[in-house]
Design an enzyme around this catalytic site. Structure first.
Site, PDB file in Angstrom:
ATOM      1  N   CYS A 164       0.746  -1.297   0.152  1.00  0.00           N
ATOM      2  CA  CYS A 164      -0.042  -0.122   0.055  1.00  0.00           C
ATOM      3  C   CYS A 164       0.896   1.252  -0.125  1.00  0.00           C
ATOM      4  O   CYS A 164       0.390   2.273   0.002  1.00  0.00           O
ATOM      5  CB  CYS A 164      -0.986  -0.059   1.301  1.00  0.00           C
ATOM      6  SG  CYS A 164      -1.985  -1.482   1.149  1.00  0.00           S
ATOM      7  N   HIS A 304      -2.472   8.089   6.701  1.00  0.00           N
ATOM      8  CA  HIS A 304      -2.691   6.597   6.018  1.00  0.00           C
ATOM      9  C   HIS A 304      -3.924   6.216   6.355  1.00  0.00           C
ATOM     10  O   HIS A 304      -4.803   5.827   5.541  1.00  0.00           O
ATOM     11  CB  HIS A 304      -1.518   5.674   6.389  1.00  0.00           C
ATOM     12  CG  HIS A 304      -1.820   4.282   5.588  1.00  0.00           C
ATOM     13  ND1 HIS A 304      -1.482   4.066   4.388  1.00  0.00           N
ATOM     14  CD2 HIS A 304      -1.696   3.014   6.378  1.00  0.00           C
ATOM     15  CE1 HIS A 304      -1.549   2.991   4.086  1.00  0.00           C
ATOM     16  NE2 HIS A 304      -1.934   2.298   5.188  1.00  0.00           N
ATOM     17  N   GLU A 315      -0.550   5.626  14.119  1.00  0.00           N
ATOM     18  CA  GLU A 315      -0.156   6.699  13.370  1.00  0.00           C
ATOM     19  C   GLU A 315      -0.274   7.881  13.977  1.00  0.00           C
ATOM     20  O   GLU A 315       0.333   8.787  14.010  1.00  0.00           O
ATOM     21  CB  GLU A 315      -1.007   6.719  11.898  1.00  0.00           C
ATOM     22  CG  GLU A 315      -0.376   7.754  10.898  1.00  0.00           C
ATOM     23  CD  GLU A 315      -1.279   7.736   9.744  1.00  0.00           C
ATOM     24  OE1 GLU A 315      -0.981   8.420   8.718  1.00  0.00           O
ATOM     25  OE2 GLU A 315      -2.282   6.937   9.518  1.00  0.00           O
ATOM     26  N   LYS A 336      -9.290   7.942   2.866  1.00  0.00           N
ATOM     27  CA  LYS A 336      -9.821   6.548   2.632  1.00  0.00           C
ATOM     28  C   LYS A 336     -11.367   6.244   3.360  1.00  0.00           C
ATOM     29  O   LYS A 336     -12.211   5.561   3.006  1.00  0.00           O
ATOM     30  CB  LYS A 336      -9.018   5.596   3.641  1.00  0.00           C
ATOM     31  CG  LYS A 336      -7.707   5.536   2.797  1.00  0.00           C
ATOM     32  CD  LYS A 336      -6.749   4.421   3.405  1.00  0.00           C
ATOM     33  CE  LYS A 336      -5.435   4.023   2.796  1.00  0.00           C
ATOM     34  NZ  LYS A 336      -4.367   5.154   2.986  1.00  0.00           N
ATOM     35  N   HIS A 341      -9.551   1.962   0.874  1.00  0.00           N
ATOM     36  CA  HIS A 341      -8.159   1.603   0.856  1.00  0.00           C
ATOM     37  C   HIS A 341      -7.857   0.912  -0.547  1.00  0.00           C
ATOM     38  O   HIS A 341      -8.175  -0.139  -0.917  1.00  0.00           O
ATOM     39  CB  HIS A 341      -7.837   0.826   1.749  1.00  0.00           C
ATOM     40  CG  HIS A 341      -6.296   0.767   2.064  1.00  0.00           C
ATOM     41  ND1 HIS A 341      -5.341   1.215   1.208  1.00  0.00           N
ATOM     42  CD2 HIS A 341      -5.645   0.209   2.952  1.00  0.00           C
ATOM     43  CE1 HIS A 341      -4.402   1.228   1.741  1.00  0.00           C
ATOM     44  NE2 HIS A 341      -4.495   0.381   2.742  1.00  0.00           N
ATOM     45  N   PHE A 400       1.886  -3.196   4.023  1.00  0.00           N
ATOM     46  CA  PHE A 400       2.253  -4.616   4.579  1.00  0.00           C
ATOM     47  C   PHE A 400       3.873  -5.081   4.376  1.00  0.00           C
ATOM     48  O   PHE A 400       4.308  -4.583   3.257  1.00  0.00           O
ATOM     49  CB  PHE A 400       1.458  -5.630   4.111  1.00  0.00           C
ATOM     50  CG  PHE A 400       0.015  -5.863   4.481  1.00  0.00           C
ATOM     51  CD1 PHE A 400      -0.393  -5.035   5.578  1.00  0.00           C
ATOM     52  CD2 PHE A 400      -0.809  -6.969   3.814  1.00  0.00           C
ATOM     53  CE1 PHE A 400      -1.702  -5.024   6.135  1.00  0.00           C
ATOM     54  CE2 PHE A 400      -2.069  -7.028   4.605  1.00  0.00           C
ATOM     55  CZ  PHE A 400      -2.612  -6.048   5.346  1.00  0.00           C
TER      56      PHE A 400
END
Length: 414
Positions: A164, A304, A315, A336, A341, A400
């Site tokens: 991502c 994010h 975050e 998002k 996402h 990831f």
């Protein structure tokens, strides 16, 4: 080598809240959710029955049907967004030195739909059932290759693949090519098309996605106390970048300047965020240092913010560690909440959203914020867009494997 200023002069977006830059921006600023029930396959056996899908998409409206059949859907999305970005830049293709144009447009997963269909065909018919286009349609780098072939761009051509964080990595690397004089222009970003049976099953198996099937439009709710996972999205975001001198010389519209980035790793877990946020803190700190700015110079951060219980807290804590008291003065958001996402396209689509926030001095909202979470106590620009003079903005994207990226964008004032 000389280091040159790099600016954004063209952008293209194909997203769950709209196709094209104007539709994307209007969708974001109006707080539009792109999530809806999946109808193109039977979801009866699935824990999650919805996703954020590109609306009213007909590839024949944008690409030659014969060529489109030889592309996975992620590649179709990326080709269309690239066309949008190049056209938006207003570049004169007849005068452009195509040897000096880099292309770095990637994907986090690649041709998942192609792999699924070809595996099914092999199980039914054996080797004779496999298409000669199987491998070219599957591989992640094929999108950069297809763009290069279509336009004749012969500069650096490849893509980073970092789940991502893919879109952001490709923007940062393309920025370096132009900044360091290895290219004069670049097409950069990401694309993804994971909304198939295999994709939804895989993310459900990870227990990563929301199962709010009764109300998909409110399922992506970053920082809300009742968030239960991310919403799977699709689409593409692509930027056209060039030197500041080139843009000024040809009288191009300049959306913003890229002034730095930070790349780092969590070195912690293959899917879970580091709760201490060490890697994210490093990414943000390195980006600020590269840009030559102080934490208090930052007006906006597109986070994010996936809407996962652990990720949003991690975050948030990283931002507090870097910015201290100033963290509470920044207009944060997570787009998002509207797009879902978009995986390998997320960083690029969100870089476009951040760029437009800088250009328009308008921060899109984080929608679906209903119940405050004491662990997420910053200013997330909830539910309605906010006007704010924005000189410097950051865009975070994580993937990831523990991949972290932070881009720094600056308003053009000279």
């Amino acid at each position: 080598m000389s280091q040159r200023r790099v600016v954004i002069t063209g952008m293209g977006a194909i997203t769950p809240v709209g196709i094209g830059l104007d539709a994307f921006w209007q969708g974001l600023t109006n707080g539009k959710s792109g999530a809806r029930s999946i109808e193109h396959f039977d979801t009866e056996r699935f824990a999650t029955k919805f996703a954020a899908m590109v609306p009213d998409f007909n590839v024949a409206d944008y690409l030659n049907p014969k060529e489109a059949r030889r592309m996975d859907k992620f590649c179709q999305f990326g080709m269309i967004a690239s066309d949008f970005a190049i056209n938006d830049s207003g570049i004169d293709m007849e005068q452009l030195d195509k040897n000096r144009v880099a292309v770095l447009v990637g994907t986090g997963i690649g041709g998942m739909e192609t792999f699924y269909k070809q595996s099914t065909s092999f199980n039914e018919s054996g080797p004779k059932g496999i298409s000669p286009f199987f491998i070219p349609m599957l591989i992640p780098d094929i999108l950069s290759g297809q763009i290069s072939i279509k336009y004749g761009f012969r500069g650096p051509n490849y893509c980073a693949v970092s789940a991502c964080a893919t879109g952001s990595h490709n923007i940062g690397l393309a920025y370096d090519h132009v900044r360091l004089g290895q290219a004069d222009y670049a097409v950069c970003g990401g694309a993804e098309a994971p909304i198939i049976e295999l994709g939804v099953s895989g993310f459900n198996a990870l227990k990563a996605m929301s199962t709010r099937n009764d109300d998909p439009a409110t399922a992506s709710r970053p920082f809300d106390a009742d968030r239960d996972g991310f919403v799977l999205g699709e689409g593409s975001g692509v930027l056209f970048i060039e030197t500041y001198e080139s843009a000024v010389k040809r009288g191009a519209r300049i959306y913003a300047e890229i002034v730095g980035y930070g790349f780092s790793a969590d070195a912690f877990h293959i899917t879970a965020p580091d709760p201490d946020g060490t890697g994210v803190k490093q990414s943000i700190t390195d980006a600020l240092e590269a840009a030559g700015i102080k934490p208090e110079d930052v007006d906006h951060i597109n986070m994010h913010g996936t809407s996962t219980p652990l990720g949003d807290v991690a975050e948030t804590n990283s931002i507090k560690k870097v910015f201290g008291d100033h963290a509470y003065k920044i207009n944060l958001n997570s787009t998002k909440s509207m797009t879902g996402h978009m995986l390998g396209a997320a960083g690029a689509a969100e870089a476009i959203a951040t760029t437009l926030a800088v250009y328009n001095d308008l921060i899109p909202p984080t929608i679906n914020y209903i119940t405050p979470d004491p662990k997420c106590d910053l200013n997330y620009t909830t539910n309605e867009a906010v006007s704010r003079k924005t000189r410097y903005a950051l865009n975070n994207a994580f993937g990831f494997g523990g991949h972290n990226t932070t881009l720094v964008l600056k308003k053009i004032e000279d």
